[in-house]
Design an enzyme around this catalytic site. Structure first.
Site, PDB file in Angstrom:
ATOM      1  N   GLU A 290       0.818  -1.223   0.000  1.00 20.78           N
ATOM      2  CA  GLU A 290       0.000   0.000   0.000  1.00 20.78           C
ATOM      3  C   GLU A 290       0.844   1.262   0.000  1.00 20.78           C
ATOM      4  O   GLU A 290       0.826   2.034   0.958  1.00 20.78           O
ATOM      5  CB  GLU A 290      -0.869   0.020   1.269  1.00 20.78           C
ATOM      6  CG  GLU A 290      -1.759  -1.159   1.435  1.00 20.78           C
ATOM      7  CD  GLU A 290      -2.492  -1.142   2.775  1.00 20.78           C
ATOM      8  OE1 GLU A 290      -2.032  -0.483   3.725  1.00 20.78           O
ATOM      9  OE2 GLU A 290      -3.530  -1.789   2.848  1.00 20.78           O
ATOM     10  N   ARG A 293       3.188   7.624  -0.304  1.00 20.57           N
ATOM     11  CA  ARG A 293       4.252   8.604  -0.513  1.00 20.57           C
ATOM     12  C   ARG A 293       5.155   8.259  -1.701  1.00 20.57           C
ATOM     13  O   ARG A 293       5.497   9.131  -2.504  1.00 20.57           O
ATOM     14  CB  ARG A 293       5.097   8.659   0.767  1.00 20.57           C
ATOM     15  CG  ARG A 293       6.124   9.762   0.798  1.00 20.57           C
ATOM     16  CD  ARG A 293       7.080   9.571   1.986  1.00 20.57           C
ATOM     17  NE  ARG A 293       6.417   9.270   3.221  1.00 20.57           N
ATOM     18  CZ  ARG A 293       6.008  10.165   4.120  1.00 20.57           C
ATOM     19  NH1 ARG A 293       6.219  11.442   3.911  1.00 20.57           N
ATOM     20  NH2 ARG A 293       5.417   9.775   5.230  1.00 20.57           N
ATOM     21  N   ARG A 330       3.940  19.786   6.646  1.00 17.49           N
ATOM     22  CA  ARG A 330       4.910  18.783   7.095  1.00 17.49           C
ATOM     23  C   ARG A 330       6.124  19.371   7.831  1.00 17.49           C
ATOM     24  O   ARG A 330       6.531  18.825   8.855  1.00 17.49           O
ATOM     25  CB  ARG A 330       5.345  17.880   5.931  1.00 17.49           C
ATOM     26  CG  ARG A 330       4.147  17.133   5.290  1.00 17.49           C
ATOM     27  CD  ARG A 330       4.583  16.017   4.348  1.00 17.49           C
ATOM     28  NE  ARG A 330       5.195  14.918   5.077  1.00 17.49           N
ATOM     29  CZ  ARG A 330       6.467  14.705   5.151  1.00 17.49           C
ATOM     30  NH1 ARG A 330       7.325  15.489   4.523  1.00 17.49           N
ATOM     31  NH2 ARG A 330       6.942  13.697   5.862  1.00 17.49           N
ATOM     32  N   CYS A 361       0.306  33.265   9.754  1.00 13.48           N
ATOM     33  CA  CYS A 361       0.614  33.971  11.000  1.00 13.48           C
ATOM     34  C   CYS A 361       1.058  33.013  12.080  1.00 13.48           C
ATOM     35  O   CYS A 361       0.322  32.752  13.048  1.00 13.48           O
ATOM     36  CB  CYS A 361      -0.597  34.776  11.444  1.00 13.48           C
ATOM     37  SG  CYS A 361      -0.935  36.085  10.271  1.00 13.48           S
ATOM     38  N   GLU A 362       2.184  32.406  11.875  1.00  9.94           N
ATOM     39  CA  GLU A 362       2.783  31.463  12.813  1.00  9.94           C
ATOM     40  C   GLU A 362       4.289  31.559  12.620  1.00  9.94           C
ATOM     41  O   GLU A 362       4.755  31.432  11.472  1.00  9.94           O
ATOM     42  CB  GLU A 362       2.409  30.021  12.447  1.00  9.94           C
ATOM     43  CG  GLU A 362       1.000  29.632  12.678  1.00  9.94           C
ATOM     44  CD  GLU A 362       0.811  28.822  13.948  1.00  9.94           C
ATOM     45  OE1 GLU A 362      -0.332  28.751  14.408  1.00  9.94           O
ATOM     46  OE2 GLU A 362       1.814  28.279  14.483  1.00  9.94           O
ATOM     47  N   TYR A 390       1.101  14.053   0.954  1.00 11.05           N
ATOM     48  CA  TYR A 390       0.708  14.646   2.235  1.00 11.05           C
ATOM     49  C   TYR A 390       0.898  16.168   2.263  1.00 11.05           C
ATOM     50  O   TYR A 390       1.164  16.749   3.302  1.00 11.05           O
ATOM     51  CB  TYR A 390       1.458  13.972   3.405  1.00 11.05           C
ATOM     52  CG  TYR A 390       1.263  12.474   3.423  1.00 11.05           C
ATOM     53  CD1 TYR A 390       0.041  11.928   3.770  1.00 11.05           C
ATOM     54  CD2 TYR A 390       2.298  11.601   3.069  1.00 11.05           C
ATOM     55  CE1 TYR A 390      -0.162  10.554   3.764  1.00 11.05           C
ATOM     56  CE2 TYR A 390       2.106  10.223   3.061  1.00 11.05           C
ATOM     57  CZ  TYR A 390       0.876   9.713   3.415  1.00 11.05           C
ATOM     58  OH  TYR A 390       0.675   8.354   3.407  1.00 11.05           O
TER      59      TYR A 390
HETATM   60  N1  LLP Z   1      -1.361   1.932   4.577  1.00 14.08           N
HETATM   61  C1  LLP Z   1      -1.781   2.345   5.780  1.00 14.08           C
HETATM   62  C2  LLP Z   1      -2.648   1.495   6.580  1.00 14.08           C
HETATM   63  C3  LLP Z   1      -1.378   3.602   6.270  1.00 14.08           C
HETATM   64  O1  LLP Z   1      -1.780   4.007   7.467  1.00 14.08           O
HETATM   65  C4  LLP Z   1      -0.538   4.409   5.471  1.00 14.08           C
HETATM   66  C5  LLP Z   1      -0.103   5.741   5.936  1.00 14.08           C
HETATM   67  C6  LLP Z   1      -0.148   3.947   4.222  1.00 14.08           C
HETATM   68  C7  LLP Z   1      -0.569   2.688   3.795  1.00 14.08           C
HETATM   69  C8  LLP Z   1       0.722   4.745   3.280  1.00 14.08           C
HETATM   70  O2  LLP Z   1       1.968   5.040   3.829  1.00 14.08           O
HETATM   71  P1  LLP Z   1       3.097   5.707   2.888  1.00 14.08           P
HETATM   72  O3  LLP Z   1       3.450   4.685   1.832  1.00 14.08           O
HETATM   73  O4  LLP Z   1       2.501   6.909   2.273  1.00 14.08           O
HETATM   74  O5  LLP Z   1       4.200   5.998   3.801  1.00 14.08           O
HETATM   75  N2  LLP Z   1       1.098  12.492   7.083  1.00 14.08           N
HETATM   76  C9  LLP Z   1       2.326  11.775   7.295  1.00 14.08           C
HETATM   77  C10 LLP Z   1       2.239  10.348   6.845  1.00 14.08           C
HETATM   78  C11 LLP Z   1       1.129   9.578   7.537  1.00 14.08           C
HETATM   79  C12 LLP Z   1       1.000   8.184   7.006  1.00 14.08           C
HETATM   80  C13 LLP Z   1      -0.203   7.521   7.548  1.00 14.08           C
HETATM   81  N3  LLP Z   1      -0.446   6.220   7.050  1.00 14.08           N
HETATM   82  C14 LLP Z   1       3.451  12.504   6.554  1.00 14.08           C
HETATM   83  O6  LLP Z   1       3.208  13.538   5.953  1.00 14.08           O
HETATM   84  O7  LLP Z   1       4.595  12.082   6.622  1.00 14.08           O
END
Ligand code: LLP
Length: 437
Positions: A290, A293, A330, A361-362, A390
């Protein structure tokens, strides 16, 4: 050392994105603007599909759409043969608006509401990833009311600590997600699910975190899940067809970061799956991954226009752009690091040291602290690469700034896929206060 995300330039030396001149895109669509290079999106997906296919395992790439969700990205993922993960009724709605095939949608979340589950079942979503006991009861009610059945996976928390920011690790035991493996909750959950004939148990899911740079955590995860599946095979005579190991594949944002390449990590994962299942005398599962990013992050670049500057004796100057924490939270939220380029001359020597800040404004609205960049002045276009994940999906209207526009660019053609928010949209849900008398 040069930033290893090689960027292309136009004959006039400007930054080129998807074959388009970044300065032309900024002029045409305005800034802040997020530009996705569609060739890069497609290449990222095919790196996953091809590496998995080469392993000989049955597999699926489920794009984690929380990284960037809009109709156009679901259309693209549908065309590329991906599955998608959604984590809310809103993401599900968007995917369905894009006519994404519902059977290839996986619905995740640690607190899906009854209304969300009803929506998913009405729309024949392919798989529900069950996270907790409350959800088993809710889903049972929904399925009974709708006289329906559904494929389910069980989300397990395998007790693996991925070495990443603590806000984005999820696989450790003390987590809000999933059924704990160590205390036996996962097995109790399986028994509940098996007792519900409307739930067709197809697989085990775990996700250990995000922005993971080395394969070690995945290896531990796979071995633990395999041991669990072997126990279930012995005790309940059930063998799930799918092993879903989640996402989390790390990407390079700056020169200081050195993730092991996705291909290498995937090869280690597929080898580990084959070895552990063989050793446990289990049939090989279908392997689902899955990534969010790793698919959309490197393909996205944000363009901003430079405005004010502030100079202080003995301090790095502040250079402000027309966006900031509203389109990229981020840096403020995770202390995430980026680099930035002058889009008019991305290869020019980076002779200036500045702090690139936003317009919110931060004081914490700093996009890149201590940035080395070619000279900038008001009106110039700054590009921050690797902002495709993200960024827009976590964007806000803080200070009642409008969220940016998003463009897909490919081989010299650009197309708006998300319009820039307008002031009138900002007040669309506001109602006048009528007073108490
Ligand atoms: N599968 C599940 C169950 C997840 O919770 C997530 C991400 C992914 C797949 C995808 O993960 P990735 O391949 O994108 O790393 N907002 C944070 C990242 C939060 C990720 C949450 N879950 C950031 O900007 O770094």
């Amino acid at each position: 050392m040069s930033f290893s995300h090689q960027f292309a330039t136009t004959p006039t030396g400007h930054l080129m994105l998807g074959g388009c001149d970044a300065l032309t895109l900024a002029r045409k669509y305005g800034t802040p603007l997020i530009v996705y290079d569609v060739d890069q999106l497609e290449a990222a997906v095919s790196q996953f599909t091809q590496t998995l296919a080469a392993s000989g395992l049955t597999s699926a790439v489920c794009y984690a759409s929380k990284a960037f969700s809009c109709i156009a990205i679901y259309q693209l993922m549908a065309r590329l043969g991906c599955h998608v993960d959604v984590v809310s009724g809103g993401e599900l709605y968007t995917a369905l608006q894009a006519h994404f095939p519902p059977e290839r949608i996986c619905f995740h979340g640690n607190n899906k509401t009854k209304a969300e589950l009803e929506f998913a079942i009405t729309k024949h979503v392919g798989t529900i990833v069950i996270d907790n006991f409350h959800e088993i009861n809710l889903l049972k009610q929904v399925l009974t009311n709708q006289n329906a059945t559904v494929n389910v996976m069980l989300r397990v928390t395998p007790g693996v600590q991925a070495h990443t920011h603590r806000y984005i690790t999820t696989g450790q035991t003390d987590s809000k997600f999933g059924f704990d493996l160590a205390s036996g909750q996962a097995t109790t959950a399986l028994q509940w699910i098996l007792a519900c004939p409307r739930m067709n148990f197809i697989g085990v899911h775990a996700h250990i975190g995000s922005q993971i740079f080395v394969p070690d955590g995945f290896i531990t995860e796979i071995n633990r899940l395999c041991t669990l599946i072997a126990q279930w095979a012995r005790n309940f005579a059930v063998i799930p067809a799918v092993l879903d190991i989640g996402g989390g594949f790390g990407i390079q944002y700056t020169n200081d970061e050195h993730p092991v390449p996705v291909k290498t990590i995937l090869q280690t994962i597929t080898t580990t799956v084959k070895q552990s299942f063989k050793q446990a005398h289990l049939p090989l599962p279908a392997l689902w991954v899955e990534p969010g990013r790793a698919i959309v992050g490197p393909a996205g670049t944000t363009l901003y226009t430079v405005g004010s500057e502030k100079h202080l004796p003995g301090r790095l100057p502040y250079v402000a752009v027309d966006g900031g924490m509203g389109d990229n939270i981020r840096p403020a939220l995770y202390d995430a690091h980026y680099t930035a380029l002058n889009a008019a001359c991305p290869t020019a020597p980076a002779i200036n040291r500045i702090r690139l800040v936003g317009k919110y404004c931060e004081s914490g609205d700093v996009l890149v602290d201590d940035l080395r960049i070619a000279p900038l002045s008001a009106g110039d276009i700054v590009a921050i690469p690797v902002t495709g994940a993200y960024g827009y999906s976590m964007a806000s209207n803080y200070n009642r700034n409008c969220r940016p526009a998003v463009v897909f660019a490919q081989r010299g053609h650009s197309q708006l896929v998300i319009r820039r928010e307008s002031y009138s949209q900002l007040v669309i849900n506001d109602l006048p206060y009528e007073g108490s008398n």
